[in-house]
Scaffold this active site. Structure first.
Site, PDB file in Angstrom:
ATOM      1  N   CYS A  95     -40.671  56.836  -9.946  1.00 36.39           N
ATOM      2  CA  CYS A  95     -40.911  56.139 -11.213  1.00 36.39           C
ATOM      3  C   CYS A  95     -39.625  55.513 -11.779  1.00 36.39           C
ATOM      4  O   CYS A  95     -39.108  54.560 -11.202  1.00 36.39           O
ATOM      5  CB  CYS A  95     -41.562  57.109 -12.199  1.00 36.39           C
ATOM      6  N   ARG A 129     -49.745  50.078 -20.263  1.00 38.27           N
ATOM      7  CA  ARG A 129     -49.257  51.143 -19.400  1.00 38.27           C
ATOM      8  C   ARG A 129     -50.256  51.408 -18.294  1.00 38.27           C
ATOM      9  O   ARG A 129     -51.459  51.427 -18.522  1.00 38.27           O
ATOM     10  CB  ARG A 129     -49.064  52.406 -20.246  1.00 38.27           C
ATOM     11  N   HIS A 196     -46.207  60.618  -9.594  1.00 30.98           N
ATOM     12  CA  HIS A 196     -45.889  61.972 -10.043  1.00 30.98           C
ATOM     13  C   HIS A 196     -46.965  62.880  -9.442  1.00 30.98           C
ATOM     14  O   HIS A 196     -47.725  62.462  -8.601  1.00 30.98           O
ATOM     15  CB  HIS A 196     -45.923  62.051 -11.572  1.00 30.98           C
TER      16      HIS A 196
END
Lengths: 252, 464
Positions: A95, A129, A196
């Protein structure tokens, strides 16, 4: 046997979304095989020696923390990290760590923030997002592919340049930018991903690939079989159960 | 007219849903707000409002405040079942008001999450605002830690000089809210004299100064990033306390006994002894927050001490249920900071422990389960003693099983249960009479396991 030297960069600042699970995965898999390792934490104000490590982990952080370390990363450690990349040290960057390894980050106002420039990607700020479960098919020359599952949470859109190969193709989710179907990037021994989850515990094949490359760089005679097989029952189940929750068939 | 229609519709829906055994939903509130968007302003106008927000400990803190109000003889209404979004608040209000929209109580005690808090402040004038702490929680829903802090900050911008603010002085993020207050501020916290030894070696949420970015120095730490912080760069530091725990005299699983120093405006400084009927440092903070609220409202010290001494938690917060000749303890877990505290509480009783970890990934739990890798299971796994039986269940049971495996537990010692009914059957079956099973569920897992348990045992209703 020499200990595998693992470095966790900015562990106190880049510690979002369970990314430390990647290190737990690497370390436990070494421990279970009786292979020695040494874990070093390096943060703000400390030097990074490109010769000192075989495997480096760089995670993501919140905007506030990432802004804090920007200068330290670029000016104090930048050239050493690029040197390590060229010496084929194995990197895993997730990320924000992935974005920082790239050339630049373009803000919503069009301002260009220089990044490390260790790999050929550029990230653009995005409004919406991209959050949710991410499933992708890794494309490694050295391994048959599989369905890798994780969770992404980023607003930056990353565009891979010609100097890198994508880590995989998106099956569900957004990946690099939500447009071109790519997820992550590979350059030499640098592995980058938006996943993640954590990524490595549920994808032990990738964890072992990183370990193998790190050992092989240390000792060219090291073979894949020298990493003894582990049972990986829970790992397998954790991966396939999320696929079934997402109604994705295991054959993709 | 609209208000009346909204109330009647919602009340009818409440009755209907109850009849079909669906308590604690926010549908009636949603309907009422759709009919009368100004409903919250209109209904809460005559009430004295107490708002409780923050990441962890909201429910427990609000319930201790409720107990304090009871003992001070103040009639009040509150949203008890953990439904802390605006729809849930509206549902509670219409359920408890008369058809004309009036209440027999004069005070409303509302627990709100940060996003709902911001909205609520634009619709009502709180008398007191209690903020517990800021930890990472469900970042997939609200963005980052600093956005949740800013949500509370924006809400406070709507409050005036008549709003008392009760803040956790040990939390550098929370304390920064004092600047946004136009009214009196009451700080509560735990002094260095009360804690000994080093806290768990976990990475901190707020390591660097919120104003200048320098790394905080700590005179002492209690847990997480809570403690005596001081910024060497700009001098921002922990303020002086109005409600300060200076000594912990006793702590065991039944609770603790502490000294609390009070420096309240217009009163002489004094130290009182408080018995708290709940264990754990995080419950100490909850008790101090609630006490701070009581003192801010000028309620008698006696009411405060009696309330914290008798308070029994409920609805999944260290709630103990009797299931035949065995017991089940429910402890809600929802983020790393809270989970770490619960594990610290369980580590000393690890030998012979029966425990089950229930992990879901529904919206109310947070759809991202990555956070379990930020929980310090390693310290729990390394603690001496062998548990009797560790089980996992829930939508993401395999993720939970995997997390436990990588913390050092053997795969063979982790029982992965396919369903809640099987979990209850197998886990209770492995216990001797008199033993206790500790369940650690995320939010929706707690609702489901409670429903499952109520099929077999008689449990207290939870929408009361």
């Amino acid at each position: 046997m020499e200990a595998l030297r693992i470095c966790h960069l900015y562990p106190d600042l880049l510690n979002l979304y369970g990314d430390r699970g990647n290190l737990l995965s690497l370390c436990q898999r070494l421990k279970w095989r009786g292979l020695p390792y040494q874990l070093t934490r390096i943060s703000l104000g400390e030097d990074f020696d490109p010769e000192a490590f075989d495997l480096v982990f760089l995670g993501g952080g919140q905007d506030y923390e990432q802004a804090l370390l920007q200068e330290d990363l670029l000016i104090k450690k930048g050239s050493a990290i690029k040197e390590a990349v060229l010496q084929d040290v194995v990197f895993l960057c997730i990320c924000g760590g992935y974005q920082m390894m790239g050339k630049a980050y373009i803000t919503a106002e069009g301002r260009r923030i220089e990044c490390l420039g260790a790999i050929d990607v550029i990230t653009q700020a995005g409004k919406k997002r991209m959050i949710g479960n991410l499933v992708f098919k890794p494309q490694l020359d050295t391994l048959p592919t599989w369905l890798a599952a994780g969770f992404e949470n980023h607003s930056g859109r990353t565009w891979p340049g010609s100097g890198v190969k994508p880590l995989g193709r998106v099956v569900k989710g957004f990946g690099n930018n939500g447009k071109d179907g790519t997820e992550g990037a590979i350059y030499r021994n640098v592995f980058c991903s938006y996943s993640h989850g954590s990524l490595l515990p549920k994808n032990p094949r990738l964890a072992d690939e990183l370990l193998f490359r790190a050992f092989a760089r240390m000792r060219p005679s090291f073979k894949r079989q020298d990493l003894s097989p582990l049972a990986d029952v829970f790992e397998e189940k954790a991966g396939t159960s999320i696929l079934s929750l997402l109604h994705i068939r295991p054959d993709g | 007219m609209r208000t009346r229609a909204a109330i009647i519709t919602a009340k009818f829906l409440v009755l209907l849903l109850r009849k079909f055994g669906r308590g604690g939903t926010s549908l009636p509130g949603k309907a009422a707000l759709w009919i009368q968007p100004d409903l919250l302003q209109i209904l809460t106008l005559p009430l004295r409002i107490i708002l409780v927000t923050g990441t962890n400990g909201k429910t427990t803190t609000a319930r201790i405040i409720s107990e304090i109000l009871d003992r001070a003889g103040i009639s009040h209404i509150s949203n008890r079942s953990g439904s802390n979004l605006l729809n849930g608040i509206a549902a509670m209000l219409v359920e408890k008001c008369s058809l004309k929209g009036s209440f027999s109580a004069d005070t409303a005690l509302l627990e709100l999450d940060e996003a709902a808090f911001r909205l609520a402040c634009t619709r009502m004038r709180p008398h007191a605002v209690v903020v517990t702490n800021f930890f990472r929680d469900q970042l997939d829903r609200y963005g980052e830690l600093y956005s949740t802090l800013n949500a509370v900050r924006e809400g406070l911008a709507h409050t005036g000089p008549d709003t008392a603010l009760i803040l956790n002085a040990d939390d550098s993020l929370c304390t920064s809210l004092a600047k946004d207050s136009k009214g009196p501020v009451f700080f509560y916290g735990v002094e260095a004299s009360a804690v000994s030894g080093d806290p768990a070696k976990t990475d901190l949420d707020a390591l660097h100064c919120i104003y200048c970015g320098s790394r905080y120095a700590y005179a002492h730490r209690t847990y997480g990033h809570l403690g005596g912080f001081c910024c060497p760069g700009c001098g921002y530091s922990r303020p002086g306390l109005q409600v300060a725990c200076t000594r912990i005299l006793r702590e065991d699983t039944g609770g603790m006994s502490v000294d609390v120093n009070l420096r309240l405006p217009g009163q002489e400084e004094q130290t009182i002894r408080m018995d708290i009927a709940l264990p754990g440092l995080y419950n100490l903070y909850n008790a101090l927050a609630a006490a701070g609220c009581g003192f801010a409202l000028n309620l008698p010290v006696q009411a405060v001490t009696a309330a914290v001494a008798r308070f029994q938690s409920g609805f999944g917060r260290m709630e103990t249920l009797n299931c035949g000749d065995r017991q089940i303890k429910l402890i809600l877990v929802k983020n790393p900071a809270g989970f770490n505290q619960v594990l610290a509480h369980l580590a000393p009783v690890k030998a012979g422990l029966h425990a089950a970890f229930l992990l879901n990934d529904n919206i109310a739990d947070g759809t991202d389960v990555s956070w379990i890798w930020d929980v310090d299971f390693e310290s729990f796994s390394d603690a001496p003693g062998i548990p009797a039986r560790i089980s996992v269940c829930g939508r993401r049971k395999w993720d939970m099983a995997l997390r436990l495996k990588y913390s050092g537990f053997d795969e063979g010692d982790i029982h992965v249960e396919p369903s809640y009914s099987q979990l209850i059957q197998n886990a209770l079956g492995a216990m001797a009479p008199g033993e206790c099973l500790t369940l650690l569920p995320t939010y929706t897992a707690m609702l489901t396991i409670r429903r499952e348990l109520s099929k077999h045992f008689s449990l207290p209703e939870f929408w009361a």
